[in-house]
Scaffold this motif. Structure first.
Motif, PDB file in Angstrom:
ATOM      1  N   PRO A  50       0.831  -1.207   0.000  1.00 54.21           N
ATOM      2  CA  PRO A  50       0.000   0.000   0.000  1.00 54.21           C
ATOM      3  C   PRO A  50       0.869   1.262   0.000  1.00 54.21           C
ATOM      4  O   PRO A  50       0.495   2.278  -0.587  1.00 54.21           O
ATOM      5  CB  PRO A  50      -0.784  -0.097   1.311  1.00 54.21           C
ATOM      6  N   PHE A  51       2.007   1.172   0.652  1.00 54.19           N
ATOM      7  CA  PHE A  51       2.876   2.346   0.776  1.00 54.19           C
ATOM      8  C   PHE A  51       3.550   2.648  -0.564  1.00 54.19           C
ATOM      9  O   PHE A  51       3.463   3.750  -1.104  1.00 54.19           O
ATOM     10  CB  PHE A  51       3.931   2.114   1.860  1.00 54.19           C
ATOM     11  N   LYS A  52       4.250   1.639  -1.096  1.00 55.66           N
ATOM     12  CA  LYS A  52       4.980   1.860  -2.343  1.00 55.66           C
ATOM     13  C   LYS A  52       4.054   2.226  -3.492  1.00 55.66           C
ATOM     14  O   LYS A  52       4.385   3.059  -4.332  1.00 55.66           O
ATOM     15  CB  LYS A  52       5.758   0.600  -2.722  1.00 55.66           C
ATOM     16  N   SER A  53       2.887   1.575  -3.573  1.00 60.12           N
ATOM     17  CA  SER A  53       2.021   1.835  -4.722  1.00 60.12           C
ATOM     18  C   SER A  53       1.401   3.226  -4.639  1.00 60.12           C
ATOM     19  O   SER A  53       1.287   3.921  -5.648  1.00 60.12           O
ATOM     20  CB  SER A  53       0.951   0.750  -4.843  1.00 60.12           C
ATOM     21  N   THR A  54       1.048   3.674  -3.442  1.00 65.96           N
ATOM     22  CA  THR A  54       0.513   5.032  -3.294  1.00 65.96           C
ATOM     23  C   THR A  54       1.565   6.051  -3.735  1.00 65.96           C
ATOM     24  O   THR A  54       1.271   6.990  -4.485  1.00 65.96           O
ATOM     25  CB  THR A  54       0.110   5.281  -1.829  1.00 65.96           C
ATOM     26  N   PHE A  55       2.794   5.851  -3.281  1.00 65.07           N
ATOM     27  CA  PHE A  55       3.858   6.778  -3.666  1.00 65.07           C
ATOM     28  C   PHE A  55       4.219   6.661  -5.138  1.00 65.07           C
ATOM     29  O   PHE A  55       4.613   7.642  -5.769  1.00 65.07           O
ATOM     30  CB  PHE A  55       5.087   6.604  -2.778  1.00 65.07           C
ATOM     31  N   ALA A  56       4.098   5.465  -5.707  1.00 65.16           N
ATOM     32  CA  ALA A  56       4.376   5.297  -7.140  1.00 65.16           C
ATOM     33  C   ALA A  56       3.424   6.184  -7.950  1.00 65.16           C
ATOM     34  O   ALA A  56       3.846   6.913  -8.856  1.00 65.16           O
ATOM     35  CB  ALA A  56       4.223   3.834  -7.545  1.00 65.16           C
ATOM     36  N   PHE A  57       2.133   6.144  -7.603  1.00 65.68           N
ATOM     37  CA  PHE A  57       1.171   7.011  -8.298  1.00 65.68           C
ATOM     38  C   PHE A  57       1.449   8.484  -7.994  1.00 65.68           C
ATOM     39  O   PHE A  57       1.395   9.333  -8.891  1.00 65.68           O
ATOM     40  CB  PHE A  57      -0.268   6.659  -7.889  1.00 65.68           C
ATOM     41  N   LEU A  58       1.760   8.789  -6.739  1.00 65.51           N
ATOM     42  CA  LEU A  58       2.024  10.182  -6.353  1.00 65.51           C
ATOM     43  C   LEU A  58       3.216  10.752  -7.125  1.00 65.51           C
ATOM     44  O   LEU A  58       3.135  11.830  -7.726  1.00 65.51           O
ATOM     45  CB  LEU A  58       2.291  10.256  -4.840  1.00 65.51           C
ATOM     46  N   MET A  59       4.328  10.027  -7.121  1.00 68.18           N
ATOM     47  CA  MET A  59       5.556  10.538  -7.748  1.00 68.18           C
ATOM     48  C   MET A  59       5.359  10.697  -9.253  1.00 68.18           C
ATOM     49  O   MET A  59       5.719  11.710  -9.842  1.00 68.18           O
ATOM     50  CB  MET A  59       6.742   9.600  -7.464  1.00 68.18           C
ATOM     51  N   ARG A  60       4.774   9.675  -9.871  1.00 66.83           N
ATOM     52  CA  ARG A  60       4.583   9.725 -11.328  1.00 66.83           C
ATOM     53  C   ARG A  60       3.598  10.841 -11.696  1.00 66.83           C
ATOM     54  O   ARG A  60       3.821  11.582 -12.672  1.00 66.83           O
ATOM     55  CB  ARG A  60       4.060   8.375 -11.830  1.00 66.83           C
ATOM     56  N   ALA A  61       2.517  10.964 -10.927  1.00 70.94           N
ATOM     57  CA  ALA A  61       1.526  12.010 -11.206  1.00 70.94           C
ATOM     58  C   ALA A  61       2.176  13.386 -11.100  1.00 70.94           C
ATOM     59  O   ALA A  61       1.962  14.257 -11.948  1.00 70.94           O
ATOM     60  CB  ALA A  61       0.336  11.891 -10.246  1.00 70.94           C
ATOM     61  N   ARG A  62       2.999  13.579 -10.074  1.00 67.81           N
ATOM     62  CA  ARG A  62       3.681  14.878  -9.919  1.00 67.81           C
ATOM     63  C   ARG A  62       4.606  15.144 -11.095  1.00 67.81           C
ATOM     64  O   ARG A  62       4.663  16.270 -11.606  1.00 67.81           O
ATOM     65  CB  ARG A  62       4.470  14.912  -8.607  1.00 67.81           C
ATOM     66  N   GLU A  63       5.315  14.124 -11.538  1.00 74.58           N
ATOM     67  CA  GLU A  63       6.202  14.299 -12.706  1.00 74.58           C
ATOM     68  C   GLU A  63       5.403  14.706 -13.944  1.00 74.58           C
ATOM     69  O   GLU A  63       5.917  15.362 -14.841  1.00 74.58           O
ATOM     70  CB  GLU A  63       6.964  12.994 -12.995  1.00 74.58           C
ATOM     71  N   MET A  64       4.134  14.295 -13.994  1.00 72.64           N
ATOM     72  CA  MET A  64       3.288  14.616 -15.149  1.00 72.64           C
ATOM     73  C   MET A  64       2.541  15.933 -14.963  1.00 72.64           C
ATOM     74  O   MET A  64       1.679  16.277 -15.766  1.00 72.64           O
ATOM     75  CB  MET A  64       2.277  13.481 -15.385  1.00 72.64           C
ATOM     76  N   GLY A  65       2.862  16.655 -13.891  1.00 71.65           N
ATOM     77  CA  GLY A  65       2.282  17.986 -13.705  1.00 71.65           C
ATOM     78  C   GLY A  65       1.102  18.057 -12.757  1.00 71.65           C
ATOM     79  O   GLY A  65       0.525  19.133 -12.571  1.00 71.65           O
ATOM     80  N   VAL A  66       0.726  16.942 -12.167  1.00 71.94           N
ATOM     81  CA  VAL A  66      -0.385  16.965 -11.206  1.00 71.94           C
ATOM     82  C   VAL A  66       0.081  17.654  -9.921  1.00 71.94           C
ATOM     83  O   VAL A  66       1.177  17.404  -9.443  1.00 71.94           O
ATOM     84  CB  VAL A  66      -0.854  15.521 -10.885  1.00 71.94           C
TER      85      VAL A  66
END
Lengths: 110, 387
Positions: B149-165
């Motif tokens: 749950p930890f890694k996957s939440t951060f995976a979406f968070l980090m990638r989304a931020r890189e995409m401008g979210v």
């Protein structure tokens, strides 16, 4: 702070040329080093609740007694926040680990 | 903080963050607002299991697709989500229950799952510390699994931020702006963000957020129920790889954390509705009783943590997903009743498609999950509740 040996001198427990922060253990339960913690902070993850979960600091058998204050210190130093402004994560029960069998009356307390 | 966005997502759990990622993939400007830290509501408190083994067609189809997406996510996001296919093993204690399992396997095979009935010798090979004596047979799908749950939440968070979210933590939404039945944006304290669409991804808190848009809390009646877990000290990796559950033993289950080797245990002890997360002794006694009967060697292992989180339950324990018809541009994906983590990849892709394109190829039965079904007095068959 660990002493750095002169270049080319072998120090037991420390590989020559490594980042010395890799040898400073912050969390013994889950073998987390100072470098692990600082790398996350450098990536912008500075919330102790988030660092705790990504590195599983404070989630081992010691319940965070050793590591949480150390991590709070690193966060404070690297972000300029004051220690007292960093909220300590919730302490989970049981305060001391208990054998499962004791809880169901099949084992005596050690 | 941006003052305008195509979509504002309220709630920074796995559903909100993965929807933000899929929205960004479709070219949307997205802001995510989270009242605590990411994952703090229910995601970080979950047991980590992921299964397609439901007992109805809608949930099986959605989860079959989600499992396929879980397999792809680490490569796609560029961050490890910790997904492993270690299976789910359900155990029958009576002949009647064994018959139910056999019928479920038929449904699964018709829908393309690899579920099969196994005997206790095979079960023992899969789970070396299993107590085989009380059980007749197992219902086993090796393609189910678990993720961090930890890694996957951060995976979406980090990638989304890189995409401008933009993801803002510790930023509770205080108002939803609605004019003439149309959503205009949100307020977070004294800051306003104008938006064409708003997604309520707040799960256990969804009725309170709906209320901000002028909707009655009971319109979509999601209620927070406290569920708890315990975790043991690490044991040898591989001793409890799958999620193992005898449903007739009070919905209890055990599953080994793939990363730190501790065994997580859960049981069907429910408190609430409540927003309290204080662990209770009645749960501890109950869960340990079943854990040590499923796998007797666990008797000698220390319990090191107990915590609580929410099953955000609807009256039929199925989530609600879709547009809320009384407010144009207001969407909801909530009420996951204990299944938000596992469903997130499929749900979020479908929700992003719905918001941006009005349709999706994700096999999600919008009618089944219709947020307005309760107004019509409709209830789905209750989603199978374990882990």
């Amino acid at each position: 702070m660990q002493m750095r040996a002169p270049k080319g001198v072998m120090v037991l427990g420390q590989t020559d040329g490594e980042d010395p922060r890799e040898n400073i253990i912050i969390c013994r339960c889950n073998e987390v080093t100072q470098k692990d913690v600082e790398d996350l902070i450098d990536r912008g993850i500075t919330d102790i609740e988030e660092i705790k979960r990504l590195l599983r600091i404070g989630m081992g058998p010691c319940q965070g007694r050793t590591c949480i204050p150390l991590v709070m210190g690193i966060i404070a130093r690297k972000t300029g926040r004051r220690m007292e402004d960093i909220k300590v994560p919730a302490t989970r029960v049981p305060i001391r680990p208990v054998p499962a069998g004791v809880l169901v009356g099949e084992l005596d307390e050690e | 903080m941006r003052s305008r966005a195509d979509v504002v997502v309220i709630g920074g759990g796995i559903v909100g963050l993965s929807t933000a990622y899929h929205l960004a993939k479709l070219g949307a400007d997205v802001v995510v607002l989270e009242k605590g830290y990411v994952g703090s509501g229910s995601t970080f408190r979950c047991a980590s299991g992921i299964r397609a083994q439901f007992t109805d067609e809608a949930n099986v189809k959605l989860m079959k697709y989600s499992v396929k997406r879980w397999k792809e996510l680490s490569d796609e996001l560029g961050y490890d989500v910790g997904f492993v296919q270690t299976g789910y093993l359900f155990l029958a204690t009576t002949e009647d229950e064994a018959d139910v399992f056999r019928r479920t396997v038929k449904l699964h095979r018709r829908l393309g799952l690899g579920t099969r009935i196994i005997d206790m010798d095979e079960a023992r090979e899969i789970v070396p510390i299993l107590n085989t004596e009380p059980f007749i047979l197992g219902q086993w799908n090796p393609e189910d699994g678990k993720a961090s749950p930890f890694k996957s939440t951060f995976a979406f968070l980090m990638r989304a931020r890189e995409m401008g979210v933009e993801v803002h933590e510790y930023t509770p939404v205080t108002a939803i702006l609605v004019e003439n039945g149309e959503v205009m944006g949100v307020k977070a304290g004294d800051r306003t963000i104008k938006a064409d669409a708003v997604l309520n991804a707040t799960n256990a808190w969804a009725p309170l957020v709906n209320e901000m848009a002028g909707l009655d809390r009971e319109l979509i009646p999601i209620k927070p129920f406290k569920h708890q877990l315990v975790k043991t000290e690490p044991i040898k990796p591989g001793l409890v790889n799958p999620l193992v559950s005898p449903p007739s033993w009070n919905d209890s289950y055990i599953i080994q954390d793939a990363e730190d080797g501790g065994v997580i245990g859960g049981a069907g002890v429910e408190h609430g509705p409540t927003y309290d997360v204080t662990p209770t002794y009645d749960f501890l006694r109950e869960v340990v009783r079943w854990m040590t009967r499923i796998a007797p060697p666990l008797k000698y292992v220390h319990i090191i943590r107990q915590w609580a989180g929410f099953y955000a339950k609807t009256p039929d324990s199925n989530p609600v997903m879709g547009e809320i018809k009384y407010v144009n541009g207001l969407y909801i994906a909530a009420g996951f009743s204990g299944h938000g983590f596992m469903m997130a990849p499929g749900v979020s892709e479908a929700m992003a498609d719905l918001i941006m394109k009005g349709r999706t190829k994700v096999p999600l039965d919008w009618e089944w999950y219709d947020p307005h079904r309760f107004e019509r007095g409709e209830l789905r068959t209750s989603a199978f509740q374990i882990g």
